[in-house]
Scaffold this motif. Structure first.
Motif, mmCIF file in Angstrom:
data_model
loop_
_atom_site.group_PDB
_atom_site.id
_atom_site.type_symbol
_atom_site.label_atom_id
_atom_site.label_comp_id
_atom_site.label_asym_id
_atom_site.label_seq_id
_atom_site.Cartn_x
_atom_site.Cartn_y
_atom_site.Cartn_z
ATOM 1 N N TRP A 324 0.986 -1.036 0.327
ATOM 2 C CA TRP A 324 0.072 -0.101 -0.038
ATOM 3 C C TRP A 324 0.942 1.175 0.041
ATOM 4 O O TRP A 324 1.516 1.243 0.602
ATOM 5 N N LEU A 325 0.740 2.305 -1.212
ATOM 6 C CA LEU A 325 1.262 3.292 -0.852
ATOM 7 C C LEU A 325 0.162 4.423 -1.006
ATOM 8 O O LEU A 325 -0.793 4.349 -1.656
ATOM 9 N N SER A 326 0.661 5.670 0.257
ATOM 10 C CA SER A 326 -0.638 6.278 0.388
ATOM 11 C C SER A 326 0.646 7.649 0.240
ATOM 12 O O SER A 326 1.797 7.854 -0.550
ATOM 13 N N GLN A 327 -0.586 9.027 0.180
ATOM 14 C CA GLN A 327 -0.175 10.456 -0.595
ATOM 15 C C GLN A 327 0.947 11.114 1.182
ATOM 16 O O GLN A 327 1.603 11.894 0.971
ATOM 17 N N PRO A 479 -0.891 22.279 -11.405
ATOM 18 C CA PRO A 479 -1.617 22.222 -10.085
ATOM 19 C C PRO A 479 -2.198 21.588 -9.671
ATOM 20 O O PRO A 479 -2.391 20.486 -10.031
ATOM 21 N N ALA A 480 -2.580 21.153 -8.202
ATOM 22 C CA ALA A 480 -2.883 19.767 -7.685
ATOM 23 C C ALA A 480 -3.069 20.449 -6.246
ATOM 24 O O ALA A 480 -3.266 20.943 -5.523
ATOM 25 N N THR A 481 -4.029 19.179 -6.270
ATOM 26 C CA THR A 481 -4.643 19.146 -4.421
ATOM 27 C C THR A 481 -3.754 18.104 -3.805
ATOM 28 O O THR A 481 -4.358 16.605 -4.580
ATOM 29 N N ILE A 482 -3.094 17.826 -2.532
ATOM 30 C CA ILE A 482 -2.875 17.108 -2.206
ATOM 31 C C ILE A 482 -2.699 16.656 -1.041
ATOM 32 O O ILE A 482 -3.168 17.836 0.164
ATOM 33 N N ARG A 483 -2.326 15.266 0.539
ATOM 34 C CA ARG A 483 -2.036 15.639 0.954
ATOM 35 C C ARG A 483 -1.139 16.879 2.039
ATOM 36 O O ARG A 483 0.264 16.334 1.416
ATOM 37 N N ASN A 484 -1.453 17.653 3.043
ATOM 38 C CA ASN A 484 0.131 18.351 3.878
ATOM 39 C C ASN A 484 0.686 17.228 3.988
ATOM 40 O O ASN A 484 0.260 17.726 5.796
ATOM 41 N N PHE A 485 1.823 16.535 3.323
ATOM 42 C CA PHE A 485 2.161 15.910 4.844
ATOM 43 C C PHE A 485 3.685 16.866 5.615
ATOM 44 O O PHE A 485 4.531 15.865 6.382
ATOM 45 N N THR A 516 -9.695 12.366 9.081
ATOM 46 C CA THR A 516 -9.978 12.979 8.198
ATOM 47 C C THR A 516 -7.872 13.130 7.567
ATOM 48 O O THR A 516 -7.430 13.828 7.536
ATOM 49 N N ALA A 517 -8.102 13.226 6.348
ATOM 50 C CA ALA A 517 -7.223 14.061 4.786
ATOM 51 C C ALA A 517 -7.572 15.436 5.340
ATOM 52 O O ALA A 517 -7.863 16.154 5.201
ATOM 53 N N ASN A 518 -6.010 15.619 5.538
ATOM 54 C CA ASN A 518 -5.481 17.322 5.414
ATOM 55 C C ASN A 518 -4.817 17.730 4.293
ATOM 56 O O ASN A 518 -3.430 17.154 3.728
ATOM 57 N N THR A 519 -6.015 18.475 3.228
ATOM 58 C CA THR A 519 -4.880 18.544 2.078
ATOM 59 C C THR A 519 -4.676 20.521 2.311
ATOM 60 O O THR A 519 -5.225 21.061 2.634
ATOM 61 N N THR A 520 -3.971 20.394 1.245
ATOM 62 C CA THR A 520 -2.939 21.720 0.561
ATOM 63 C C THR A 520 -3.254 21.430 -1.040
ATOM 64 O O THR A 520 -3.235 20.412 -1.174
ATOM 65 N N LEU A 623 5.635 29.726 -6.767
ATOM 66 C CA LEU A 623 4.702 29.078 -6.463
ATOM 67 C C LEU A 623 4.144 28.924 -4.914
ATOM 68 O O LEU A 623 5.048 28.793 -4.696
ATOM 69 N N ALA A 624 3.095 27.990 -5.269
ATOM 70 C CA ALA A 624 2.333 27.154 -3.807
ATOM 71 C C ALA A 624 3.115 25.595 -3.769
ATOM 72 O O ALA A 624 3.204 25.545 -4.668
ATOM 73 N N HIS A 625 3.860 25.657 -2.679
ATOM 74 C CA HIS A 625 4.626 25.042 -2.657
ATOM 75 C C HIS A 625 4.099 23.889 -0.972
ATOM 76 O O HIS A 625 3.721 24.761 0.029
ATOM 77 N N VAL A 626 4.749 23.042 -0.773
ATOM 78 C CA VAL A 626 4.430 21.941 0.608
ATOM 79 C C VAL A 626 6.154 22.640 1.037
ATOM 80 O O VAL A 626 6.825 21.899 0.976
#
Length: 635
Positions: A324-327, A479-485, A516-520, A623-626
Motif C-alpha cells: 500500500w502506498l499513500s500520499q 496545480p494539484a490538491t495533495i495531502r499536506n504531508f 481525516t485527510a489534511n489537504t492543501t 509557486l504554492a508548495h509544501v
C-alpha cells in the motif's frame, strides 16, 4: 465522543464497519475469516522474559527481553494452539506508540494491563495471541539497544525461537522458573510502524523458522539509507536515538555499546561494516516470510528508497508480497484508511497465520492513493507497463534551464553550491536562471504519465574545489490538491470522535480518534529526491579525494515512488548542490559543471512524453508548495 452504531459516516459503513460504543466491538466483514468469539476482558495477560544469549550491558548475565502477552483464556482451557501477532519495539516506555502516543501499563504487581494500539483488542477475540516485545535495553528488558544491529534483531528473533521451543523463557527478569509456550502453534506474524517495522524486516532477513509473515509500515530496510545517502550524511546519528529509547531502561550502563554506535557511524558517509550489519536488503535472500508493506510516498523521515530497494530484493527472491502506498508522510494506514486497512490486515493474517483460504494472495498486488482519499488497485508494483527510460538534459536559451527528452545533447551547464538554499528555492521560478541549480523539463504532457519504481541519475560533474555534494529531484509542475504531508500529522487531522476496534478491558480500550485527510493546494509536487557525495564516485565504502577541475562520473539513486503526472503538467529534473534541509555541506562549497552529453536520468515511465519538447511553458514567479520540515525520529 465515541461514534454509536447510528453515527458512522457513510464511507465507513460502505467498508463494512459498524462503529461501536465503548462496551462493544467494531465488526469488519471478512470473507471466510476468523470471527470475534473469545472474551477479551477475561484474556490471559502475562510477561515472559526470554534469554537472548547475549550480554550487551556487560553485567555478567545474559540479557533477557520482556515479552508481554495477551491471549484468549478459552483457547488455553481447550488446549488449542493459536498463532501470534508480534510487535517488537524500543518505544513502549519512551516515546509511545501510535497516533495517540500510547504506552504499556502494568498493575501494582507488574502484570501487563495496557497494550498499545488495537492489535490485541481486535485480534485476541478472533483467536490470536498478541505479543509486544521490549527490545533489549528498553522498558523492562535488560541489555542495550544497538539501533538495528544484532541486539535489536535478536531481541525479537529469540522470542520467536521461544514460541517454537528453541529458546528459554522465564517468569521473572532475574531468576524465576522456566516458562514454555505450549499454547501456540508457533506461527508468528510481525507488524509495526517505523522502528518496529524495521525490526520485522531485520528478523525476516534472518530466515528464522516460525516467522510466517511481516507487515512493515514506514520501515527501514537499510539503516545506512536512514542516516546517509550515497555518501552524503543527513546530520543525525544512531547514538542519539539509542539515548532516547534507553532513557527508561532500568538503569543498565549502555555507555560502551553507545560508544560503538558513535565509532561505527562515521561522519563522512562511507558505507562500512557498521552499516553492513544493519543492511537487511543485502540479506533478503534469507527471507521466507510473506511481506505486506505500507509506506507514504511523502515520508521524509523513513525515506521511500527504503521500501523500494526492499521490495525489489524481495521480488528477486520470489517472496509473496503486497504493498500500500499513500500520499501521507510517516503515517500508519490505520490513521488514513482505517476500515479498509483493518479488513485487509485481518484477511492477511488469517491467510498466512491460520491458513484460511480467503483469496488475499490473489488480490491486486498494489494499492496506491492517487489523490487524497482516492485509491486505485494496481496489478503489480512497479506498474506492469512502466519501462526504464533514459532522459537527457538539453540546453535552452536561458542558462541552466532547458528541456528533458530522449535525445542526447552536448555542451555544459553549471551551478554554484549554496548551503543556505534547498528544494524550495530551487523549485521556485522554474523558467528563470538560478545560480544555485539547473532545471530541465519535458513539454506539456498530452496524456498522463506514470512514474512507478526507483529512478537514478548519472552525472559527469567537474567541481571547482576538492569536495562536492549533489542533490537531484523529479518535479511534477502543475496545480494539484495533495495531502499536506509537511504539516502536523503529516497528511491527517485528528478529530475528537472515536471508533472502536475490538474488545475492551479495564485499562485497555479499543477506541481511537477518527482522522481525516489534511489537504492543501500546490503548484508543483516533488515526487522523488536523491543526494550524494561526489567523493564516493568510485565506491560507497571509501571516498576518494577530488581534484578541482577534474570531471567525475557518478550514479546515485532517487527515491522510489508511484505517481501519475496529469495531462497538461510537465515533468522536470532539478540538480543542485547541498540541500539545506537534508544533507551536510562540504568543507568548501564549489561551482559544479555538468557535462550534458554524459549526464542523464533513468526513470521507470509509463506513458508518452513529448517527442520534441520545447523550452519554456513553465510558470514564472513564486509557486504554492509544501515546505518540508525536519523529521528525524522513528516513531
Amino acid at each position: 465522543m465515541r461514534l454509536g452504531i447510528g453515527g458512522c459516516v457513510a464511507a465507513l459503513l460502505a467498508a463494512g464497519l459498524v462503529a461501536a460504543p465503548a462496551t462493544a466491538a467494531a465488526s469488519v466483514s471478512v470473507s471466510a475469516g476468523s470471527g470475534p468469539q473469545y472474551d477479551f476482558a477475561g484474556a490471559i495477560r502475562e510477561t515472559v522474559w526470554v534469554d537472548t544469549g547475549r550480554d550487551g550491558d556487560g553485567d555478567g548475565q545474559p540479557d533477557r527481553v520482556a515479552a508481554d502477552i495477551v491471549r484468549p483464556a478459552e483457547t488455553a482451557k481447550a488446549g488449542a494452539k493459536i498463532p501470534v501477532i508480534m510487535d517488537a519495539s524500543p518505544y513502549y516506555s519512551s516515546v509511545g506508540r501510535g497516533n495517540e502516543t500510547e504506552f504499556k501499563t502494568y498493575d501494582d504487581q507488574g502484570r501487563p494491563v495496557g497494550f498499545p494500539l488495537y492489535y490485541d483488542n481486535y485480534f485476541v477475540p478472533r483467536g490470536y495471541a498478541v505479543v509486544l516485545v521490549d527490545l533489549a535495553g528498553t522498558n523492562r528488558s535488560t541489555g542495550c539497544v544497538d539501533v538495528g544491529g544484532e541486539s535489536d534483531v535478536n531481541s525479537a528473533k529469540r522470542v520467536i525461537d521461544w514460541l517454537n521451543g528453541r529458546a528459554t523463557g522465564y517468569g521473572a527478569k532475574t531468576g524465576g522458573g522456566t516458562v514454555t509456550a505450549d499454547w501456540t502453534s508457533g506461527a508468528v506474524g510481525m507488524i509495526g510502524k517505523s522502528y518496529d517495522g524495521t525490526i520485522a524486516n531485520g528478523v525476516a532477513a534472518t530466515g528464522v523458522d516460525g516467522l510466517k509473515t511481516i507487515v512493515p509500515i514506514s520501515a527501514i530496510s537499510s539503516w545506512y539509507d536512514y542516516y546517509r545517502s550515497d555518501g552524503a550524511a543527513f546530520g543525525f546519528d544512531p547514538a542519539e536515538l539509542a539515548a532516547t529509547v534507553e532513557a527508561r531502561n532500568g538503569g543498565q550502563d549502555c555507555s560502551a555499546e553507545n560508544g560503538k554506535l558513535v565509532e561505527g557511524a562515521t561522519a563522512n558517509g562511507d558505507y562500512g561494516p557498521f552499516w553492513a550489519e544493519r543492511d537487511y536488503v543485502a540479506k533478503a535472500k534469507n527471507v521466507r516470510a510473506s511481506v505486506f508493506i505500507s509506506h507514504g510516498v511523502n515520508d521524509l523521515n523513513v525515506r521511500t528508497i527504503n521500501f523500494g530497494q526492499w521490495w525489489d530484493a524481495l521480488a528477486a527472491n520470489g517472496v509473496q508480497r503486497k504493498i500500500w502506498l499513500s500520499q501521507t508522510g510517516h503515517v500508519d494506514p490505520f490513521d488514513y484508511r482505517r476500515a479498509e486497512w483493518v479488513e485487509t490486515l485481518h484477511r492477511w493474517f488469517d491467510h498466512y497465520l491460520m491458513g484460511i483460504d480467503n483469496g488475499i494472495e490473489k488480490d491486486p498486488m498494489a494499492t496506491v492513493e492517487r489523490q487524497p482519499d482516492q485509491w486505485a488497485d494496481q496489478a503489480t508494483y512497479p506498474a506492469k507497463d512502466a519501462s526504464q527510460t533514459t532522459l537527457h538534459l538539453q540546453p535552452g536559451n536561458t542558462p541552466g534551464v532547458g528541456t528533458l527528452g530522449t535525445d542526447a545533447a552536448s555542451g555544459t551547464t553549471s551551478f554554484t553550491d549554496n548551503a543556505k538554499v534547498g528544494e524550495v528555492g530551487w523549485a521556485a521560478n522554474p523558467s528563470a536562471m538560478s545560480p544555485n541549480r539547473v532545471l530541465y523539463s519535458t513539454g506539456e504532457l498530452a496524456s498522463p504519465v506514470q512514474v512507478s519504481g526507483t529512478s537514478s541519475i548519472t552525472v559527469t560533474a567537474t567541481p571547482s574545489t576538492s569536495s562536492a555534494r549533489l542533490s537531484a529531484m523529479l518535479v511534477d509542475y502543475g496545480p494539484a490538491t495533495i495531502r499536506n504531508f509537511s504539516a502536523r500529522g503529516e497528511g491527517i487531522t485528528t478529530g475528537s470522535q472515536e471508533t472502536c476496534w475490538g474488545g475492551n478491558a479495564p485499562g485497555d480500550d479499543a477506541c481511537y480518534k477518527v482522522t481525516t485527510a489534511n489537504t492543501t493546494k500546490v503548484d508543483y509536487t516533488v515526487l522523488s529526491r536523491g543526494w550524494a557525495d561526489l567523493a564516493n564516485y568510485q565506491s560507497l565504502s571509501q571516498e576518494s579525494p577530488l581534484t578541482p577541475g577534474q570531471p567525475y562520473t557518478m550514479t546515485f539513486r532517487l527515491a522510489s515512488t508511484d505517481h501519475v503526472i496529469p495531462a497538461g503538467h510537465r515533468l522536470a529534473l532539478i540538480v543542485g548542490g547541498t540541500d539545506v534541509d537534508v544533507i551536510t555541506p562540504p568543507a568548501q562549497t564549489p561551482k559544479v559543471t555538468l557535462d550534458l552529453a554524459k549526464t542523464s536520468v533513468l526513470i521507470p515511465l509509463s506513458g508518452a512524453l513529448p517527442a520534441h519538447p520545447q523550452a519554456g511553458g513553465l510558470p514564472a514567479g513564486p509557486l504554492a508548495h509544501v515546505s518540508r520540515r525536519a523529521a528525524v525520529d522513528l516513531r
